[in-house]
Write a protein that holds these residues in place. Structure first.
Motif, short mmCIF file in Angstrom:
data_model
loop_
_atom_site.label_atom_id
_atom_site.label_comp_id
_atom_site.label_asym_id
_atom_site.label_seq_id
_atom_site.Cartn_x
_atom_site.Cartn_y
_atom_site.Cartn_z
N ASN A 105 0.83 -1.22 0.00
CA ASN A 105 0.00 0.00 0.00
C ASN A 105 0.86 1.27 0.00
OD1 ASN A 105 -2.43 -1.52 0.14
ND2 ASN A 105 -2.03 -1.88 2.31
N ASP A 106 1.81 1.31 -0.90
CA ASP A 106 2.73 2.45 -0.96
C ASP A 106 2.59 3.21 -2.29
OD1 ASP A 106 3.72 0.49 -2.57
OD2 ASP A 106 5.80 0.67 -1.91
N ASP A 107 1.35 3.27 -2.79
CA ASP A 107 1.12 3.95 -4.07
C ASP A 107 1.59 5.39 -4.08
OD1 ASP A 107 0.07 1.69 -4.99
OD2 ASP A 107 -1.99 2.41 -5.27
N ALA A 108 1.51 6.05 -2.92
CA ALA A 108 1.84 7.47 -2.88
C ALA A 108 3.29 7.72 -2.51
CB ALA A 108 0.93 8.18 -1.90
N THR A 109 4.05 6.65 -2.29
CA THR A 109 5.46 6.86 -1.91
C THR A 109 6.39 6.12 -2.88
OG1 THR A 109 5.24 5.04 -0.31
CG2 THR A 109 4.93 7.29 0.51
N SER A 110 6.95 5.00 -2.44
CA SER A 110 7.96 4.37 -3.29
C SER A 110 7.36 3.45 -4.35
CB SER A 110 8.93 3.56 -2.43
OG SER A 110 8.23 2.55 -1.75
N ARG A 111 6.10 3.12 -4.27
CA ARG A 111 5.39 2.32 -5.25
C ARG A 111 6.11 0.99 -5.55
NH1 ARG A 111 1.16 4.98 -7.73
NH2 ARG A 111 1.11 3.41 -9.37
N GLN A 112 6.53 0.31 -4.49
CA GLN A 112 7.11 -1.03 -4.70
C GLN A 112 6.02 -2.07 -4.86
OE1 GLN A 112 10.69 -1.86 -4.87
NE2 GLN A 112 10.39 0.29 -5.42
N GLY A 113 4.83 -1.75 -4.44
CA GLY A 113 3.67 -2.62 -4.73
C GLY A 113 3.44 -3.73 -3.73
N TYR A 114 4.37 -4.66 -3.66
CA TYR A 114 4.20 -5.81 -2.79
C TYR A 114 5.55 -6.45 -2.48
CZ TYR A 114 4.80 -8.42 -7.14
OH TYR A 114 5.31 -8.91 -8.31
N GLU A 115 5.52 -7.30 -1.46
CA GLU A 115 6.69 -8.15 -1.17
C GLU A 115 6.28 -9.58 -1.43
OE1 GLU A 115 9.04 -5.78 2.39
OE2 GLU A 115 7.58 -7.32 2.89
N SER A 116 7.20 -10.38 -1.90
CA SER A 116 6.86 -11.78 -2.12
C SER A 116 7.87 -12.68 -1.41
CB SER A 116 6.85 -12.09 -3.62
OG SER A 116 8.11 -11.84 -4.18
N LYS A 117 7.35 -13.77 -0.84
CA LYS A 117 8.23 -14.74 -0.20
C LYS A 117 8.75 -15.68 -1.29
CE LYS A 117 5.68 -14.54 4.11
NZ LYS A 117 4.58 -15.16 4.85
N TYR A 118 10.05 -15.91 -1.26
CA TYR A 118 10.67 -16.59 -2.40
C TYR A 118 10.19 -18.02 -2.58
CZ TYR A 118 14.00 -16.54 -6.16
OH TYR A 118 14.54 -16.53 -7.40
N PHE A 119 10.07 -18.76 -1.49
CA PHE A 119 9.79 -20.19 -1.64
C PHE A 119 8.36 -20.56 -1.25
CE2 PHE A 119 14.38 -19.92 -1.01
CZ PHE A 119 14.81 -20.53 -2.18
N SER A 120 7.55 -19.58 -0.96
CA SER A 120 6.21 -19.86 -0.49
C SER A 120 5.21 -19.76 -1.65
CB SER A 120 5.88 -18.84 0.61
OG SER A 120 4.61 -19.11 1.12
N LEU A 121 4.22 -20.66 -1.65
CA LEU A 121 3.26 -20.70 -2.76
C LEU A 121 1.99 -19.93 -2.39
CD1 LEU A 121 3.43 -24.45 -3.83
CD2 LEU A 121 4.67 -22.52 -4.79
N GLY A 122 1.45 -19.22 -3.37
CA GLY A 122 0.18 -18.56 -3.21
C GLY A 122 -0.94 -19.42 -3.78
N GLU A 123 -2.04 -18.79 -4.17
CA GLU A 123 -3.20 -19.53 -4.66
C GLU A 123 -2.85 -20.36 -5.89
OE1 GLU A 123 -6.32 -17.23 -6.60
OE2 GLU A 123 -4.91 -15.59 -6.90
N VAL A 124 -3.61 -21.41 -6.09
CA VAL A 124 -3.38 -22.29 -7.26
C VAL A 124 -3.87 -21.60 -8.52
CG1 VAL A 124 -4.08 -24.45 -8.34
CG2 VAL A 124 -3.55 -24.40 -5.92
N PHE A 125 -3.03 -21.60 -9.54
CA PHE A 125 -3.44 -21.13 -10.86
C PHE A 125 -3.86 -22.30 -11.74
CE2 PHE A 125 -0.54 -17.11 -10.83
CZ PHE A 125 -1.51 -16.42 -10.13
N PHE A 126 -3.07 -23.38 -11.64
CA PHE A 126 -3.28 -24.47 -12.60
C PHE A 126 -2.59 -25.73 -12.10
CE2 PHE A 126 -2.08 -26.69 -16.61
CZ PHE A 126 -3.33 -26.77 -17.19
N LYS A 127 -3.26 -26.87 -12.34
CA LYS A 127 -2.64 -28.16 -12.10
C LYS A 127 -3.05 -29.09 -13.23
CE LYS A 127 -2.39 -28.18 -7.05
NZ LYS A 127 -2.87 -28.82 -5.82
N ASP A 128 -2.13 -29.90 -13.66
CA ASP A 128 -2.43 -30.84 -14.73
C ASP A 128 -1.69 -32.13 -14.42
OD1 ASP A 128 -2.89 -32.24 -17.04
OD2 ASP A 128 -1.91 -30.80 -18.38
N PHE A 129 -2.46 -33.17 -14.16
CA PHE A 129 -1.87 -34.50 -14.06
C PHE A 129 -2.39 -35.29 -15.26
CE2 PHE A 129 -2.61 -38.96 -13.12
CZ PHE A 129 -1.33 -39.38 -12.81
#
Lengths: 555, 313
Positions: free
Chosen positions: A376-400
């Motif tokens: 929430n830094d739109d009015a300052t440095s506008r970095q947008g977000y931080e992300s954890k390198y090895f952690s997974l977010g929501e599923v986009f796609f899986k194919d078995f």
């Protein structure tokens, strides 16, 4: 020096001849020179007559007939080559970007190699490494062409060391984008560079590349970087059956429409290792890309003016229910993906191999969002977000998916596929609130060979899902009379659509004639709305109904 | 080994040179804001004045030429014209502005914004070498207001938000010339030749309470700049070195492309703002004037509600 002058004189003479017609240039020496060269080319023409079909949502087309046409010509004479491509969209087939309208020369180049230096002026395609920071290519079926127009130099700096420099603008339909793209790449084969390792069984190739784009800042609301730089390093190690390919890329602040004009740097890592020997192959791959949309116009969208290419880590399916209903599109803003591919051949005479052996292809692919925290830094440095390198977010796609290839007899071969898909329609198709789709797909593809030249191939496909449009079934019958003719009938039936009025059959009949380098095919029927993807880059194909003609030729 | 050194140096140089790292993406007002009495001073940072005592020293230690704007007793009108030295039909636009100026006099404030491809300077030769664009603002105005019509084109008090051809300017002026003013703007310019500093004091007072969110925009213009101009090929000669460029926009004060936000427009509300900045020695002070106007900053409007202008000498 005299030789160089003569060669360049020849170059310009040939270029003028090829581009503007031979009749204007006469003279024995020119004819002699020209006759030593070779012209190759290919042609493609696709046209469709459209009918309105309200039941499937096929829109009325005012022109009734739309067409796409291409002709490629490449002339090669020794170290010199030149070529042109003519494209015609009158008007473009439905589903192609509306910017394709009209006809003209969209690609022309001249290339010359003198000793260790290779020069290309005009249009060229190029890729650095895996493409994480630079790849220009054409994928005609997608309407994708981000070709460069400028200058490319390639130089063999030393044994095993190749240097490539590029500068130019990228194609945007019949124009060029605002930005200027500049880049350098060095590719070093260590075994060649260091002679003591030249006989080593382990082959190592490393590479480094940098790409920078320039676009003027005309925005008064933000201070935009006019020059955006990126760099990448890569390594490829090969020893016997084993291969490893890894690349890391970093991109400096690149606020754009894709990322909501944030200034966070982008980065991507791509790792792939494989082991392959007769009857067995295993490929493991992983990828993480974070804010890596890279375009030569920061306001561009869709597939326009992309400088880089993030490889897709999903299987490219070919059967239509699997390939065009829920295919995965690479998420440039961020994703973590893994893929495992296993190919194993059960030998003849074994329990599973039977009399003629059997192949099994197993593929598992996953793609997840990054695990991010908004700043929430739109009015300052506008970095947008931080992300954890090895952690997974929501599923986009899986194919078995698993596929068995089996030859039952001299006349009967079969290919049987099962796939289980998880598809985040909200993100992949940009449909907010759409539920995640869980689908099971089964496919039987059996070919019966009547005689040496005659065969019948049948495809039976079923896709079962409780979401979206519900269940589908496809039946295909394809009769081939080699080497010239084929006839096919296809029906796709949306028998599980939640709305009984939309439980529609999509009939389609087609036939084709192949003669040497020429192929003509004609089809009539309904085309289901879907998504066509190549390498994770996708195009939405709208529903249509009508007559389709396709002609291809090469020489 | 030498080759490798050169190569590595080349790649590092390439990456470093061709990248702009932005630590602060939000454009800052170039001025430092200092409240002094009832006036808000916005002072250019290059003057290194951060408080009232330093400001007092600046004001009191220099001699100032003082010029004021006319009485703002009616709705004054701003005509922003997009032009360029290589725009062959733009001299016709200038003729129309001169004609309108003679009719409306101080009520009409023309601004010549050099923008677009016709305003691009030459990089070689001896013609068209001067760049009269005020970047990035000129192009911002062009992109905002110039939606595809040709030159000469201009926008009358930003009404409608889109430029129109010269033949429509008079009609647009007539449509608003008798409107009751919603505010008054009084400009007093203080110019110090010795210090090479210009102070623009803008006093505004709302005469009505009106809904909306309003910004104050201040320009520096230079009139009668003599330089090259192109004409249509039917004119002989079709380019001259001594064309009189009128009312040329030279500076968007405080680098506010779309102005400084104001307090709500309530009847009787007064506000005084003074901009203090170095005077560009390339400008001819005898021909410089300043323009201030209030406009509705809603992107669907941009309408200029009141304006005024004053010379500096």
């Amino acid at each position: 020096m005299r030789i160089q002058i003569r060669n360049f004189s020849k170059l310009s003479c040939l270029l003028i001849g090829v581009l503007f017609g031979f009749n204007s240039l006469t003279g024995q020496s020119f004819q002699e020179t020209l006759s030593k060269g070779q012209i190759r080319g290919n042609f493609q023409f696709d046209a469709q007559y459209y009918q309105e079909d309200t039941l499937i949502g096929a829109q009325d087309v005012p022109e009734k007939i739309l067409s796409n046409g291409f002709l490629n010509l490449v002339y090669t004479n020794g170290n010199f080559s030149t070529g042109v491509r003519y494209e015609s969209y009158l008007n473009a087939l439905l589903g192609f970007p509306p910017g394709y309208q009209g006809s003209g020369i969209t690609y022309r180049f001249a290339s010359y190699t003198q000793d260790k230096l290779s020069i290309t002026v005009g249009n060229f395609y190029e890729q650095f490494g895996n493409g994480l920071i630079f790849r220009t290519y054409e994928e005609r079926g997608l309407g994708y062409d981000n070709v460069m127009d400028g200058v490319r130099l390639k130089y063999d700096l030393a044994k095993g060391v190749k240097l490539t420099g590029v500068i130019g603008k990228q194609r945007l339909f019949f124009e060029y984008g605002d930005g200027i793209v500049r880049g350098l790449d060095v590719d070093i084969t260590l075994n060649d560079l260091f002679s003591k390792y030249s006989e080593s069984k382990t082959r190592v190739i490393v590479g480094f590349s940098g790409i920078s784009k320039y676009q003027q800042d005309l925005n008064s609301q933000l201070v935009l970087p006019e020059n955006v730089g990126s760099f990448a390093g890569r390594i490829n190690i090969n020893r016997g059956y084993f291969n490893f390919n890894g690349e890391y890329a970093y991109k400096y602040n690149d606020p754009s429409a894709d990322n909501g004009f944030i200034y966070k740097p982008g980065e991507a890592i791509f790792l792939q290792t494989s082991y392959s020997r007769k009857g067995f192959g295993l490929v493991l791959a992983a990828k993480r890309n974070d804010n890596m949309s890279f375009r030569s116009d920061r306001t561009a969208g869709q597939q326009d003016l992309l400088i880089n290419f993030i490889p897709a880590l999903t299987k490219q399916h070919t059967y239509n229910l699997l390939a065009t209903l829920y295919p995965y599109a690479t998420q440039l803003n961020g994703e973590i993906a893994f893929q495992a591919d296993l190919i194993y051949k059960f030998k003849k005479g074994t329990l599973l191999g039977g009399k003629r052996g059997m192949d099994i292809l197993l593929n598992i692919a996953t793609a997840n969002n990054l695990d991010t925290t908004q700043l929430n830094d739109d009015a300052t440095s506008r970095q947008g977000y931080e992300s954890k390198y090895f952690s997974l977010g929501e599923v986009f796609f899986k194919d078995f998916n698993v596929q068995l290839n089996k030859k039952f007899s001299k006349k009967v071969t079969g290919r049987f596929t099962y796939a289980n898909l998880v598809y985040n329609q909200d993100v992949i198709e940009g449909k907010p609130g759409a539920p995640i789709i869980y689908a099971d797909v089964g496919i039987a593809d059996v070919t019966y060979k009547f005689a040496q030249k005659k065969s019948l191939r049948t495809e039976a496909q079923v896709l079962l899902t409780k979401q979206d449009q519900g269940d589908w079934v496809t039946l295909l019958l394809e009769y081939s009379y080699a080497p010239h003719w084929f006839f096919a009938f296809l029906d796709q039936y949306n028998f599980g659509n939640p709305d009984p009025n939309l439980r529609v059959h999509y009939y389609n009949a087609s036939m084709g004639y192949v003669d040497g380098g020429n192929r003509i095919s004609l089809s009539y029927g309904r085309q289901r709305a879907g998504i066509f993807c190549v390498g994770g880059v996708c195009r939405v194909v709208p529903a249509s109904n009508g007559l389709y003609l396709s002609v291809t030729s090469s020489f | 080994m030498e080759k490798r050194k050169y190569l590595i140096s080349l790649i590092i140089a390439f990456i470093v040179i061709s990248c702009d790292k932005i630590d602060d993406p939000i454009p800052k007002d170039s001025g430092t804001s200092v409240d002094f009495g009832d006036t808000e001073f916005i002072i250019d940072q290059s003057l290194n004045i951060a408080d009232t005592s330093e400001l007092r020293v600046l004001i009191e230690s220099n001699t100032w030429i003082e010029k004021t704007s006319p009485v703002n007793d009616k709705r004054f009108i701003v005509l922003e014209e997009f032009t360029g030295m290589k725009c062959i039909f733009c001299p016709e636009g200038t003729k129309e502005i001169v004609r309108l100026d003679s009719i409306y006099q101080e009520q009409l404030i023309p601004v010549g914004i050099h923008a677009g491809t016709f305003a691009l300077p030459n990089f070689v030769g001896d013609k068209y070498r001067n760049d009269y664009r005020v970047l990035p603002h000129s192009n911002d105005y062009l992109n905002t207001f110039h939606k595809g019509s040709g030159y000469p084109s201009g926008i009358v008090s930003r009404i409608g938000g889109i430029v129109e051809g010269k033949d429509n300017w008079e009609n647009s002026i007539r449509a608003i010339e008798n409107d009751a003013p919603v505010a008054t703007i009084n400009i007093t310019n203080f110019y110090s030749e010795a210090a090479n500093i210009l102070r623009i004091n803008v006093e505004l007072e709302w005469l009505q309470t009106i809904a909306g969110n309003f910004n104050l925009q201040t320009y520096v213009l230079e009139d009668n700049i003599i330089d090259w101009q192109k004409f249509p090929s039917s004119v002989v000669p079709n380019e001259i070195p001594d064309y009189n460029h009128r009312h040329v926009l030279r500076k968007v004060v405080n680098d506010d492309t779309f102005g400084k936000n104001l307090a709500p427009a309530e009847q009787g509300e007064k506000q005084t703002i003074q901009f203090v900045f170095p005077f560009n020695p390339d400008w001819n002070a005898d021909n410089v004037e300043t323009v201030s106007f209030i406009f509705d900053n809603d992107v669907s409007s941009y309408e200029v509600m009141q304006a005024n202008a004053a010379k500096i000498k």
